[in-house]
Design a protein around this motif. Structure first.
Motif, short mmCIF file in Angstrom:
data_model
loop_
_atom_site.label_atom_id
_atom_site.label_comp_id
_atom_site.label_asym_id
_atom_site.label_seq_id
_atom_site.Cartn_x
_atom_site.Cartn_y
_atom_site.Cartn_z
N TYR A 1 75.55 63.76 8.62
CA TYR A 1 76.17 63.82 9.94
C TYR A 1 75.79 65.14 10.58
O TYR A 1 76.08 66.22 10.06
N SER A 2 75.10 65.08 11.71
CA SER A 2 74.66 66.30 12.39
C SER A 2 75.28 66.35 13.78
O SER A 2 75.67 65.33 14.34
N LEU A 3 75.33 67.58 14.32
CA LEU A 3 76.04 67.79 15.57
C LEU A 3 75.28 68.81 16.39
O LEU A 3 74.89 69.87 15.89
N GLY A 4 75.04 68.50 17.67
CA GLY A 4 74.28 69.39 18.53
C GLY A 4 75.17 70.25 19.40
O GLY A 4 76.35 69.98 19.59
N ARG A 5 74.60 71.32 19.92
CA ARG A 5 75.26 72.17 20.90
C ARG A 5 74.34 72.26 22.10
O ARG A 5 73.22 72.75 22.00
N LEU B 1 64.87 67.24 13.82
CA LEU B 1 66.00 67.40 12.90
C LEU B 1 65.50 67.75 11.51
O LEU B 1 64.48 67.21 11.07
N PRO B 2 66.19 68.65 10.79
CA PRO B 2 65.80 68.92 9.40
C PRO B 2 65.85 67.63 8.57
O PRO B 2 66.82 66.89 8.63
N LYS B 3 64.79 67.37 7.84
CA LYS B 3 64.77 66.16 7.02
C LYS B 3 65.68 66.30 5.80
O LYS B 3 66.18 65.31 5.27
N TRP B 4 65.87 67.53 5.32
CA TRP B 4 66.75 67.78 4.19
C TRP B 4 68.00 68.53 4.65
O TRP B 4 67.90 69.48 5.43
N ARG B 5 69.13 68.09 4.20
CA ARG B 5 70.37 68.82 4.48
C ARG B 5 71.28 68.68 3.28
O ARG B 5 71.42 67.58 2.71
N GLY B 6 71.89 69.78 2.84
CA GLY B 6 72.76 69.73 1.68
C GLY B 6 73.96 70.64 1.83
O GLY B 6 73.96 71.60 2.60
N VAL B 7 75.01 70.32 1.08
CA VAL B 7 76.22 71.14 1.03
C VAL B 7 76.62 71.29 -0.43
O VAL B 7 76.75 70.30 -1.15
N LEU B 8 76.78 72.53 -0.88
CA LEU B 8 77.22 72.82 -2.23
C LEU B 8 78.46 73.70 -2.14
O LEU B 8 78.44 74.74 -1.47
N SER B 9 79.53 73.29 -2.79
CA SER B 9 80.76 74.07 -2.71
C SER B 9 81.37 74.24 -4.08
O SER B 9 81.20 73.40 -4.98
N ALA B 10 82.09 75.34 -4.22
CA ALA B 10 82.80 75.62 -5.47
C ALA B 10 84.17 76.16 -5.12
O ALA B 10 84.30 77.05 -4.27
N LYS B 11 85.19 75.62 -5.77
CA LYS B 11 86.54 76.11 -5.56
C LYS B 11 87.16 76.45 -6.90
O LYS B 11 87.16 75.64 -7.83
N TRP C 1 66.42 78.18 20.66
CA TRP C 1 66.20 76.82 21.14
C TRP C 1 67.56 76.14 21.31
O TRP C 1 68.29 75.92 20.35
N SER C 2 67.91 75.82 22.55
CA SER C 2 69.25 75.33 22.84
C SER C 2 69.52 73.96 22.23
O SER C 2 70.67 73.60 21.99
N GLY C 3 68.47 73.17 21.98
CA GLY C 3 68.66 71.85 21.39
C GLY C 3 68.70 71.86 19.88
O GLY C 3 68.76 70.79 19.25
N ASN C 4 68.70 73.03 19.27
CA ASN C 4 68.67 73.15 17.82
C ASN C 4 69.97 72.64 17.21
O ASN C 4 71.06 73.07 17.60
N ASN C 5 69.88 71.73 16.24
CA ASN C 5 71.08 71.25 15.56
C ASN C 5 71.56 72.20 14.49
O ASN C 5 72.65 72.04 13.95
N VAL C 6 70.75 73.18 14.14
CA VAL C 6 71.19 74.24 13.23
C VAL C 6 71.91 75.29 14.08
O VAL C 6 71.40 75.74 15.10
N ASP C 7 73.10 75.67 13.64
CA ASP C 7 73.95 76.54 14.44
C ASP C 7 73.27 77.87 14.74
O ASP C 7 72.69 78.50 13.86
#
Length: 878
Positions: free
Chosen positions: A93-97, A766-776, A858-864
């Motif tokens: 799920y990606s989100l643009g600004r 859009l980046p072809k690879w996207r990942g999230v790694l979390s530790a709690k 780049w204003s259309g960048n989906n990376v924050d």
């Protein structure tokens, strides 16, 4: 038990089909936010509602991937906007600004599995959510539900079905389904206060959100949730200084490109006026970043059991929000700020109103309302029923200030109401479920239903000044000059009293023609103010059962008939096979469709775009309008898809793992054609022909429009991807990892509709690879959450021929949060998003860039590209 439905505005005939099953065996994004002493709860079997019929199935028994997020998961994400929460939890799920994109600045476009927003169906309590009134004016032209109107405090959980599900849920569910489950508490509640700002010292945000539950007698509940938020703008740009115009007083190129000979111009007045050029209060004439935004949102959920076999339910919302942002800066001599000859022969320039030039300020007031109600229960023959109705409305009221209608000359106001957009939906439905014993491992579940839906999209006329065709939209409006270049009688008269009029000089202001309508966003005139509507009737059937202890099968068919597009029949089959007690194989094949919305068929817009990095007034017109037809547009038709998925889910002691591969073949993809040049120069070939087409179609101010486009079913695409989700639980620590690979390629000749730049960006932006790694990890009353957000490489074509391409490196942004449990009900959290203040590369390569006018990124960048953000949050549960 069946799912809850939606209520309506008026009583109409018809019945709805809302949801079917695609049951999904899926692994869950781990509950990274579960309290440490509840770490074992991650091993508790979860059940899913989305995609299932009859009795809800566990995640381990579903046949397609479904991510399930609990209330704790949602609370642990350091965002208050539900859009941002999903972006953090779901890698696909990606989100643009979009800082300068008309209404797109306020309602952000999102994407699931590389598909635009309108190809993901949004449900609340398993009932379809109405669309927003905004149609994005470029690219995919999406018109989807505004997820930001759903306060996170109202949510008990979220289910994300990552699989095509149009056969179950109807049009739009090509990429998947997001189902928001509302809280149903009859007592207690919660309150949260969140505040923070960006490292840059801007973008301050303050949010108060909460929930409270009430009992309705002994058998009912009423759960009320609310949110008040206020967010300030950010700026990640620099002062406007381009090769064609520079207003940076610290640059050696200051005043380059400006017409300093305009009447009323003086360098001193111009410099002094620069501070007032933008009403946004920024230090630059054109800021780049998030807009100001404030909102008040309410959601309720209620239910009452009349008996063990009958329940009444209702839920709905009211949301009011306001955002404002800037358009492109107008400098002296840019075609808008020009000298014109008044009726007395004197010169006039908008510099008399705006000595430093001006930046139009755009405000959108969004009002969102919905009401859903239904009756569910069980007949004497044990058939379950769910009768429901829903009504939803989304309205955007636009205001434009700090600008002019150039064609009105000195009589122009500086504030306009260019019009409203209204989207309304009314849907009635009846859903039924029956169980049959046919000798299989479990009973056969037969689900079927009917649906009827009406939807409308209205463009409301703006105030007359916002679209008025003033005298100065044409050269020599007062008839001062003859065709042979001599002065007319009226011309001689003004010359005799001191006018500098020179009819022999083609550059004289008498020949200047300026734009029509409120500059930046011309209002909707009575010609374009219209209501577009349609109705749809549909029927579906769904069968599923565990054929054996190891094999589950499901099949679904759906038929829908649209008053504007005819009928569609789609289907889906899915399976789950248990290889062992702990490992399951799953997969599905299905067809899908999405009918263009009334809004996509009717929206019109004239705004400033950057087809080659330069600001150009560009008109978007409906395909079936006289303008669209004159330009050669074809009638729109539904998009159709073929979806495949294959995956596995397994549990290996403390590790749970899912791997899913998918393929989406999308035909007749809906898209805005690349900007077509328009010119009044007879020697410009096709561009001049397009100008003549606009004139023939009676377009006001055709001589001031530099480009046009329209929506079309432009090409086919193929999207291939993979999702991996893993959770590892040990004592007081929970580790969660999720990874998405997504690649989209154009699968037909798109050159008739898209230029090389738009083709390249669709496949690579859009980046072809996207990942999230979390530790709690928790230490008694203190817990620590660390999250790494990974983005792979991506590319952006900078010119229309795609011969200049900027490559962006892969990157990681880290979040950190500390949460201290003060007592059983009170906790305090503090942390930072993007704690190392990481930014993507700045826009530009080899002296070329895709943006202009002070943009750095780049204003259309989906990376924050906003940088680090720190915050504190106080949570109270009672």
């Amino acid at each position: 038990m069946l799912k809850q439905n939606k209520l309506s505005k008026a009583i109409k005939m018809g019945l709805m089909s809302c949801a079917i099953s695609t049951v999904g065996l899926s692994s869950v994004m781990a509950q990274e936010s579960s309290a440490p002493d509840n770490a074992a709860s991650d091993n508790v079997e979860k059940v899913i509602i989305t995609g299932s019929r009859g009795a809800p199935r566990s995640i381990a028994d579903s046949a397609v991937p479904v991510d399930v997020f609990s209330e704790d998961d949602l609370v642990a994400v350091p965002f208050t906007d539900t859009n941002d929460i999903l972006k953090t939890l779901v890698p696909s799920y990606s989100l643009g600004r979009q800082p300068i994109s008309d209404g797109g600045s306020f309602i952000r476009p999102a994407s699931l599995r590389g598909m635009p927003t309108d190809k993901t169906l949004v449900l609340i309590n398993s009932k379809r959510r109405h669309r927003s009134a905004l149609v994005q004016i470029g690219g995919s032209g999406t018109q989807g539900a505004d997820i930001a109107t759903i306060p996170s405090s109202a949510l008990k959980g979220v289910e994300v079905l990552r699989d095509g599900a149009a056969a179950q849920y109807g049009s739009d569910a090509i990429a998947g389904v997001i189902n928001f489950q509302l809280k149903d508490n009859s007592e207690g509640g919660s309150l949260s206060v969140d505040m923070g700002q960006y490292y840059e010292g801007d973008g301050e945000q303050f949010t108060v959100t909460g929930n409270i539950g009430f009992a309705l007698g002994d058998k009912g509940f009423f759960s009320l949730s609310g949110e008040i938020s206020d967010t300030s703008s950010t700026n990640r740009g620099e002062q406007y200084c381009e090769s064609w115009a520079c207003v940076d007083v610290n640059s050696a190129d200051f005043l380059t490109g400006l017409d300093t000979s305009l009447s009323g111009y003086s360098e001193e007045a111009f410099i002094a006026g620069l501070a007032d050029a933008n009403l946004g209060g920024e230090d630059v004439v054109q800021p780049w970043g998030q807009p100001n935004n404030s909102a008040t949102r309410l959601f309720f959920n209620s239910g009452y059991e009349f008996s063990d076999t009958m329940k009444l339910y209702a839920f709905g919302n009211y949301s009011a929000s306001e955002g404002d942002g800037s358009f492109y800066y107008r400098y002296p001599g840019n075609g808008t700020i020009e000298d014109i000859r008044l009726e007395n022969g004197s010169l006039y320039s908008p510099l008399e109103k705006f000595p430093g030039g001006f930046t139009p300020r755009f405000t959108g007031e969004i009002t969102d309302f919905s009401l859903v109600s239904g009756l569910e229960g069980e007949f004497a023959n044990e058939m379950k029923y769910d009768f429901s109705a829903r009504y939803g409305s989304n309205k955007i009221e636009y205001t434009l200030e700090n600008t002019i209608n150039p064609s009105m000359g000195p009589d122009s106001p500086t504030k306009f109401h260019p019009g409203d957009l209204i989207n309304e939906e009314l849907q009635l439905s009846a859903d039924f479920t029956q169980f049959f014993d046919m000798g299989f491992s479990t009973e056969v579940v037969l689900a079927f239903g009917l649906t009827y839906m009406e939807e409308s999209y209205e463009l409301v006329e703006g105030d007359p000044d916002s679209y008025n065709v003033g005298a100065y939209s044409s050269p020599d409006p007062h008839g001062f000059c003859n065709d042979d270049g001599s002065a007319s009688t009226d011309g001689l008269a003004v010359i005799s009293v001191g006018s500098t009029l020179d009819c022999t000089d083609s550059d004289d202001a008498v020949y200047t023609a300026v734009g029509v309508g409120s500059n930046g966003f011309p209002g909707y005139s009575d010609i374009y103010s219209e209501t577009y509507d349609r109705d749809m009737a549909g029927i579906y059937v769904d069968l599923s059962t565990d054929v054996t202890d190891a094999l589950f099968l499901q099949g679904a068919l759906r038929y829908e008939d649209y008053s504007d597009f005819g009928s569609e029949l789609v289907g889906k089959v899915a399976f789950k096979y248990s290889l062992t007690d702990d490992v399951n194989l799953r997969g599905s094949v299905g067809t899908g469709f999405r009918a263009p919305t009334p809004g996509q068929q009717g929206t019109t817009n004239v705004s400033t775009r950057l087809p080659d990095g330069l600001p150009v007034a560009t008109g978007l017109f409906p395909a079936l309008s006289s303008v669209g037809q004159a330009l050669g547009a074809d009638a729109l038709k539904p998009e159709t898809s073929l979806n495949y998925s294959l995956g596995m889910a397994g549990s290996f002691d403390a590790l749970s793992l899912t791997v899913d591969f998918y393929r989406i073949e999308l035909e007749d993809r809906f898209y805005a054609v690349s900007t077509i040049d328009v010119s009044t120069d007879p020697d410009s070939g096709d561009a001049y022909d397009k100008y003549l087409a606009l004139v023939a179609a009676d377009v006001d101010g055709a001589n001031t429009i530099g480009g046009v486009n329209y929506f079309q079913n432009a090409f086919d695409t193929v999207t291939n991807g993979m999702d991996i989700v893993a959770t590892y639980t040990m004592d007081d620590t929970v580790l969660t990892g999720s990874l998405n690979y997504n690649s989209t390629e154009i699968d037909s000749d798109a050159s008739l509709y898209l230029n090389s730049e738009d083709e390249y960006d669709l496949e690579n932006a859009l980046p072809k690879w996207r990942g999230v790694l979390s530790a709690k990890h928790s230490f008694d009353m203190l817990s620590v959450l660390i999250r790494a957000n990974f983005y792979g490489t991506y590319e952006n074509a900078i010119n229309s021929s795609a011969t200049v391409v900027q490559e962006y490196d892969a990157g990681v942004m880290f979040d950190l949060e500390l949460n201290y449990q003060i007592n059983d009900g009170l906790s305090l959290a503090a942390g930072a998003r993007n704690i190392f203040d990481t930014y993507p590369e700045k826009d530009g390569v080899n002296g070329s860039s895709d943006d202009c006018c002070g943009a750095v990124y780049w204003s259309g960048n989906n990376v924050d590209w906003q940088g680090g953000y720190y915050y504190a949050r106080l949570n109270y549960i009672f």
